[in-house]
Write an enzyme that holds these catalytic residues in place. Structure first.
Site, PDB file in Angstrom:
ATOM      1  N   HIS A 117       0.810  -1.224   0.000  1.00 44.82           N
ATOM      2  CA  HIS A 117       0.000   0.000   0.000  1.00 44.82           C
ATOM      3  C   HIS A 117       0.837   1.264   0.000  1.00 44.82           C
ATOM      4  CE1 HIS A 117      -3.495  -2.488   1.920  1.00 44.82           C
ATOM      5  NE2 HIS A 117      -3.361  -2.693   0.624  1.00 44.82           N
ATOM      6  N   CYS A 128       3.539  15.826 -12.744  1.00 45.06           N
ATOM      7  CA  CYS A 128       4.716  15.256 -13.434  1.00 45.06           C
ATOM      8  C   CYS A 128       5.047  13.855 -12.960  1.00 45.06           C
ATOM      9  CB  CYS A 128       5.926  16.176 -13.243  1.00 45.06           C
ATOM     10  SG  CYS A 128       6.642  16.112 -11.577  1.00 45.06           S
ATOM     11  N   GLY A 187      -1.204  -9.184  12.774  1.00 50.15           N
ATOM     12  CA  GLY A 187      -1.763  -7.860  13.083  1.00 50.15           C
ATOM     13  C   GLY A 187      -2.547  -7.237  11.957  1.00 50.15           C
ATOM     14  N   ALA A 231       1.553  -9.055  19.124  1.00 46.86           N
ATOM     15  CA  ALA A 231       2.603  -9.487  18.178  1.00 46.86           C
ATOM     16  C   ALA A 231       4.001  -9.197  18.718  1.00 46.86           C
ATOM     17  CB  ALA A 231       2.402  -8.779  16.844  1.00 46.86           C
TER      18      ALA A 231
END
Ligand code: BV8
Ligand code: ZN
Length: 243
Positions: A117, A128, A187, A231
């Site tokens: 992502h 540009c 997670g 975690a």
């Protein structure tokens, strides 16, 4: 089955793929998207992380990113990020796939995080296309402009809802879960696609799947093993001293 089983799968696996979400950075103090703390002002991520929201109010979307950049800039990788670096050193074929844009895997020393992502520290020019890392905190004035033209606006170089994921990174991530003997899912609420589809691809190709999450998710009933908890505590515990 328990963490002993997960340690055994990790010890025996020659190919491991790890998929992380915001939960691995929670212990560092980075807000997660869904659940407590996931709301900014009155907005959910889905209402801000889109080209439409940015077109409508680029300043508001940039204020959300400034808020997150400011928090992330003050955080450090935690024991969970570091444990993945340790595991990477001991596994022949290791892939780290992340939905996170916070850059904490890079800071922890992960060699090649596959950022599905994008990266909150990178901007891209809407005119540009120039990409550059910008760590100014806060970015000002908003919205930031490119040097190419006085009206050229910069956006965060992240993947918004309705946008395609970076093709080359996706291909590498998909190949990794297809050949993995073990897929660790750490997670993530597993509700965002196509990222969450990688888990099913791994399963279909015969990988053992282990979920590490503080809460149950839509994949908790389908993975081989759920390790419930933090975690930052579970990942270091996975590393078998005798490996
Ligand atoms: C696309 C931007 C097509 C970057 C983000 C209906 C059904 C299925 C899919 C869709 C649908 N309608 C629309 C879609 C597609 C949509 C989607 O999936 N929507 C969802 C919400 C239903 N997906 C898209 O639009 C994707 N693009 O499909 O494009 C296309 C194809 C070709 C050409 C053109 C277009 C784009 C998706 C990317 C969206 N961008 N963010 C940013 O600003 O960050 S998504 C956002 O959610 C973040 O990136 C984040 O990474 C991602 C996933 O969230 P999580 O990381 O899982 O975080 P979350 O808070 O949800 O959960 C945290 C978890 O951690 C929890 O489970 C919690 O229990 C746990 N936890 C907390 N603390 C701890 C912990 N676990 C362990 N230890 C702890 N201490
Ligand atoms: Zn430009």
């Amino acid at each position: 089955m328990s963490i002993v089983q997960a340690r055994r799968w990790l010890r025996e696996a020659e190919s491991v793929a790890v998929i992380t979400g915001a939960g691995i950075s929670a212990e560092s103090g980075v807000p997660v998207f869904r659940g407590p703390g996931g709301i900014w002002r009155k907005y959910r991520a889905e209402e801000l992380a889109s080209p439409q929201a940015f077109a409508q109010d680029p300043k508001l979307v940039w204020e959300w990113y400034n808020w997150r950049r400011e928090i992330i800039a003050a955080t450090e990788p935690n024991a969970g990020h570091r444990a993945l670096v340790e595991i990477e050193r001991t596994v022949d074929d290791f892939s780290l796939i992340t939905q996170n844009v916070d850059g904490l895997h890079d800071l922890a020393g992960s060699r090649h995080p596959l950022k599905l992502h994008g990266d909150i520290w990178e901007t891209v020019c809407m005119l540009c296309g120039e990409r550059r890392i910008n760590r100014d905190v806060p970015l000002t004035p908003l919205p930031p402009h490119c040097t190419c033209h006085p009206k050229a606006v910069l956006r965060p170089a992240v993947v918004w809802f309705g946008e395609a994921l970076p093709f080359v990174i996706w291909e590498e991530a998909e190949a990794a879960v297809k050949r993995a003997e073990l897929v660790l899912v750490v997670g993530t609420s597993a509700v965002v696609y196509p990222a969450s589809g990688l888990i099913t691809i791994g399963m279909r190709n015969g990988a053992h799947t282990v979920e590490i999450n503080a809460h149950r998710t839509p994949i908790s009933d389908t993975v081989d093993l759920c390790l419930s908890g933090n975690a930052a505590e579970i990942l270091p515990d996975l590393i078998d001293a005798g490996r």
